[in-house]
Design an enzyme around this catalytic site. Structure first.
Site, short mmCIF file in Angstrom:
data_model
loop_
_atom_site.label_atom_id
_atom_site.label_comp_id
_atom_site.label_asym_id
_atom_site.label_seq_id
_atom_site.Cartn_x
_atom_site.Cartn_y
_atom_site.Cartn_z
N GLU A 1 45.45 -1.01 -7.63
CA GLU A 1 45.18 -0.38 -6.21
C GLU A 1 46.54 0.57 -6.05
OE1 GLU A 1 44.30 -2.54 -2.85
OE2 GLU A 1 43.12 -3.86 -4.06
N GLU B 1 44.48 -10.32 -4.85
CA GLU B 1 45.75 -10.71 -4.32
C GLU B 1 46.00 -12.09 -3.91
OE1 GLU B 1 46.43 -7.46 -1.24
OE2 GLU B 1 46.92 -6.23 -2.88
C1 GAL Z 1 45.00 -4.75 -0.39
C2 GAL Z 1 43.66 -5.18 -0.72
C3 GAL Z 1 42.60 -4.37 -0.54
C4 GAL Z 1 42.71 -3.52 0.88
C5 GAL Z 1 43.92 -2.75 0.78
C6 GAL Z 1 44.21 -2.08 1.98
O1 GAL Z 1 46.12 -5.51 -0.15
O2 GAL Z 1 43.78 -6.03 -2.03
O3 GAL Z 1 41.20 -5.03 -0.51
O4 GAL Z 1 42.38 -4.51 1.80
O5 GAL Z 1 45.29 -3.86 0.40
O6 GAL Z 1 43.44 -1.10 2.06
#
Ligand code: GAL
Length: 744
Positions: free
Chosen positions: A256, A185
């Site tokens: 994600e 990110e």
């Molecule tokens: C995303 C990040 C992950 C984790 C997630 C929240 O933005 O890439 O590593 O932090 O948020 O659980």
């Protein structure tokens, strides 16, 4: 034939077999605008995050099996630099850090791996995955075009890539790794670094490509990812919010899909209803997506001090497999049904682009037609409040509000995202109420195996031990001073009070005013506890005004500053500070006195930590007191037997305050009971139309976490040393051990 000749012949054929098998599987992983292509075959991928250090090697096979049974064909994990290189040049790939073993286990189940090397990972992990020592390299600035940083990042990334190559773990070598991630990110912080950020992105991309892994590299949330790196989406609704990668020659991937959320101390539990997740996933595959990763599929536990700022020991995440390794229902099963339905469409999805047809004001169809006549369709009702009956290709379909129906043959509905446990094989689905009850009394069905342990105590020395103190003029920054070897730092000062001070005669009090950059402080005046304060995840810093009484002559003020995880995100997070920033006493006859620039005596860590009193040997070096006292800064020790059976085990600490837990010398996490969730942070579970963190949150007015996972593999059948360090006091006699955790 001599034995040696036989051995040579057997060896030769073995080599031929191994070579052939590798030869058959080997090939590059490539991609185009439709999908990843593994050894010449297009792949539709359904992935789930399981982070190897957040469970134990003993749990891994069960978790991976449940992921496979749940319909996944890929497991995604970050690589945790600070677990692997806790000291510069000293490596650890054992136990929970055994990355190779983890990847091989996934391979043995016939699944793929998405390896997010980072090495910046965020992940609610201490320092976002960076080892503490990285911060001390002269001239370093994290995550930008900075030579010392790039040198270390490259060294670690190369080491991991080479390790995977040595073990033949890339798909191009016949292994399971089909994709790798560099950075994480970065697009969010890139503007803060200006030109340095832009050139760093190019550098990171080249560096990764030059590692010649023969698998594609991804960068998540990185709209300017340089070719051939694929930029991917992270979020809740990537089907509707992500315009797709920055080239139509790259596949649309969702790295994600937040299936719930992490928990912070003082924060509610977040529940993302499975109907909402299924809706979002179906929309993504409907709109040409070919890779979705559930973040997290199993969240697990932040053992020891591995969690990021204010992050609870539990990283359960409301995931389909709960912290203890059990399927969470109906989430696990509903997603299994969804994954199965998607996979039934896979050949068609991979052989065509979706065409979109409007079926009403908030209804649409996405239709995939393959060359040989195959057809798959997704019917969406985006209306959050009303179900509809609609016509598609001369047939009638009923769709509940905010739902997607999946038709692998363009006729038969095999799945509707809103119908949990009520899948119909016919195309005439009726709406049922997708609202489900969230469990609040999750521990009721668990077996309480033991309570009323025999506890002994050891009182921590207020101010630390005089032998190990050192002086400094002015207030030291906490993180620089402890170097993350402990959560604790003592700030001690001796204050002289003139016996003619009027407040002594009038019996009025003084005010001790403390400023802190975070995260918590416990205040002692002349060895007596006077008060505590702490910040929270959004505002780690705080101030505290305490009424105190001092006596004529010398007075000792001791401040125990406490960390709960190093910063894990944001630009320049290596510069974030913690610890006491100002100390004043108000109410003297001459006015306020500022002690911030005075001479302070410091001690890094606790006496008990220095003596390792949580280990079997270390515990013998101090005198334990058989009487239990409810006091500040107290070590508690007892011996426990492993509960019968092989179910997961948990410690119920609801009667305690704040501290850390060790079992047989190993820290299993920080606990914090008295930091309650604000009453206003919960709300009803209305998720149709959207879901955010405020919705479907539970636990208001309660501690964030009361049950603490004790991995069974850390226990011997009998005689296990359980040690707690309690900062504020509690009732250890009420601590109990639970097993067979169900419906957690
Ligand atoms: C995303 C990040 C992950 C984790 C997630 C929240 O933005 O890439 O590593 O932090 O948020 O659980």
């Amino acid at each position: 034939m001599a034995n040696s000749e036989a051995a040579i012949i057997v060896g030769f054929w073995l080599w031929v077999c191994i070579y052939m098998t590798k030869g058959l599987n080997a090939g590059e992983v490539t991609y185009d605008g439709t999908s990843l292509i593994v050894n010449g075959t297009r792949k539709l991928l359904i992935s789930g995050s399981i982070h190897y250090p957040r469970s134990t090697p003993q749990m891994w096979p069960g978790l991976i099996d449940k992921a496979k049974e749940g319909g996944l064909n890929c497991v995604q994990t970050y690589v945790f630099w600070n677990m692997h290189e806790p000291e510069q040049g000293k490596f650890n790939f054992e136990g929970r850090s055994d990355l190779v073993k983890f990847v091989k286990l996934i391979h043995s189940r016939g699944m793929y791996v998405s390896l997010r090397i980072g090495p910046y990972i965020e992940a609610e992990w201490n320092f976002g995955g960076f080892p503490y020592w990285l911060r001390e390299i002269p001239g370093i600035i994290f995550r930008t075009d900075n030579e010392p940083f790039k040198r270390e990042m490259q060294r670690f990334t190369e080491m991991i890539a080479n390790m995977m190559k040595r073990e033949n773990l890339f798909a191009s070598q016949g292994g399971p790794i089909i994709v790798a991630q560099i950075e994480n990110e970065y697009g969010i912080v890139e503007p803060s670094f200006r030109e340095g950020g832009r050139s760093y992105v190019r550098w990171a991309a080249n560096m990764a490509i030059e590692l010649n892994t023969n698998v594609p590299w991804i960068m998540c949330k990185q709209p300017d990812a340089p070719n051939p790196i694929i930029n991917t989406c992270n979020g809740l609704y990537c089907g509707d919010t992500f315009d797709g990668p920055n080239s139509n020659k790259k596949p649309k991937m969702w790295t994600e899909n937040w299936i719930g959320w992490f928990q912070v101390f003082g924060g509610a539990k977040h529940h993302r209803p499975v109907e909402n997740i299924a809706y979002a996933v179906a929309r993504f595959y409907a709109k040409n997506g070919t890779f979705v990763n559930y973040y997290m599929y199993h969240g697990g536990t932040n053992f020891g001090r591995s969690g990021g700022p204010f992050i609870t020991a539990s990283y359960d995440y409301d995931a389909p497999i709960d912290e203890y390794g059990n399927e969470r229902e109906p989430k696990w099963s509903h997603l299994k049904d969804l994954n199965t339905a998607i996979m039934r469409c896979s050949q068609t999805l991979l052989s065509a682009r979706a065409e979109t047809f409007s079926l009403g004001s908030s209804q649409e169809a996405h239709v995939y037609r393959g060359h040989s006549g195959q057809c798959a369709a997704f019917l969406s009702n985006m209306n959050p409040t009303s179900g509809v009956t609609l016509n598609f290709q001369n047939m009638t379909y009923s769709l509940p509000a905010w739902s997607v129906s999946i038709l692998p043959d363009c006729k038969t509905v095999v799945f509707n995202t809103a119908n949990v446990n009520a899948q119909s094989k016919t195309h005439n689905l009726t709406s049922n109420n997708p609202q489900r009850k969230l469990k609040s009394s999750y521990f009721l069905s668990n077996k309480e195996v033991e309570k009323g342990f025999y506890w002994e105590t050891f009182k921590e020395k207020i101010g630390g031990s005089e032998d190990t103190q050192f002086d400094n003029k002015g207030l030291l920054e906490h993180i620089n001073t402890t170097k993350d070897t402990t959560d604790y730092l003592w700030y001690n000062i001796r204050v002289d009070v003139d016996e003619n001070e009027p407040f002594i005669r009038s019996n009025s009090s003084l005010v001790l005013a403390i400023g802190s950059h975070g995260y918590a402080v416990h205040v002692f005046v002349n060895d007596h506890f006077s008060g505590s304060a702490h910040g929270n995840k959004s505002n780690p810093g705080f101030s505290l005004n305490l009424h105190i009484s001092l006596r004529p002559g010398k007075n000792d003020i001791s401040l125990l500053s406490v960390m709960v995880g190093l910063p894990d995100s944001g630009a320049y997070f290596e510069r974030k500070t913690a610890g006491i920033s100002s100390v004043m006493i108000q109410g003297f006859k001459g006015g306020s006195r500022d002690y911030s620039q005075e001479l302070w005596a410091y001690q890094i860590g606790l006496v008990g930590e220095k003596q390792n009193i949580f280990t079997k040997n270390g515990s013998r070096t101090v005198n334990w007191n058989p009487s239990i006292s409810d006091q500040h800064l107290t070590w508690y020790k007892t011996t426990i037997d492993a509960p019968e059976g092989d179910g997961p085990i948990s410690l119920d600490l609801r009667s305690m305050g704040k501290g850390q837990i060790w079992i047989n010398g190993e820290s299993v996490g920080r606990y914090w009971i008295i930091f309650l969730v604000p009453l206003g942070d919960c709300s009803t579970c209305d998720y149709r139309g959207s879901w955010n963190l405020k919705k479907c949150a539970t636990n208001c007015g309660q501690p964030s976490q009361t049950l603490y996972h004790i991995p069974r593999s850390l226990l011997q059948p009998t005689g296990n040393l359980l040690v707690l360090f309690e900062e504020v006091g509690g009732e250890p006699s009420k601590i109990s051990l639970l097993t067979d955790l169900k419906n957690y």
